[in-house]
Design an enzyme around this catalytic site. Sequence first.
Site: not given
Length: 284
Positions: A146, A242
């Site tokens: 990420e 998220e």
Amino acid sequence: MKIGIHSMVWVGDWNADAAREAISKSAETGYDLIELSAIAPETFDTALTAKLLEEYGLECSASLGLGPDTDISSEDDDAVARGRERLHLALNLVRDCGGTMLCGVIYGALMKYSHPATERGLDNSRRVLAELADKAKESNISLGLEFCNRYETNVMNTTAQTLEFIKSIGRDNITAHLDTYHMNIEEHSIAGAIRQAAAAGKLGYVHVGESHRGQLGTGSINWTEFLGALKEVEYDGIVTFESFSSKVVHSTFSNDLAIWRNLWDDNVELAKGARQFIREHLGA
């Protein structure tokens, strides 16, 4: 396509009560998967977690961000060794809970650096990740790197950098983990970045998070562009919602991500709204 939700929408820590709350609420609000926050993988009761996942019919992934004392992109051999150990514990967590993806900032520390990454540090990161990928492949697990904005890592800030880093490691089960929050800061073209990752065969995991980390559709992310590009490239992997608020998030994580205020109070309402938003835009 599977739609997931980050466990820290529900709970900050992970114990028996927290595990049941997070997993049950994820299922009840319509999600297919829960992303476990593996900040401290050694504290997880994996048998209980696996049992609850089966009980509620959920799949899982796991993510974490390394810290200064576990930074595998460091030149400090002791920090690299601690980071390697932490990552292997997290990999075991994914394996024992039946997941197929370990992702997040697993290539360095989640922090603001005061200097660029060094070649020696980058070589350390590549070496540890290559070993981790080989171990992960034994259990059919992929790794998702990420990339984050410039204030949270000095290793990779864009899709292009991530793809180049993955190529330099040379493992086919390492993929790019794209996150709208970071892409909104760093990418010239969000749609172009998605197309680039897909063309390279490395679009492996997706986080959808609003520009202020609150409810989807209430910030400045161009969702028509982002979600439209996912449809265009026929992405059929995991899309995980998220969102963080100081009301719930783990205290250490709150400091790392600078979550200083409550962006929401009702996490059930938040989760339902995000799931509906994703469904409407992706038909998922």
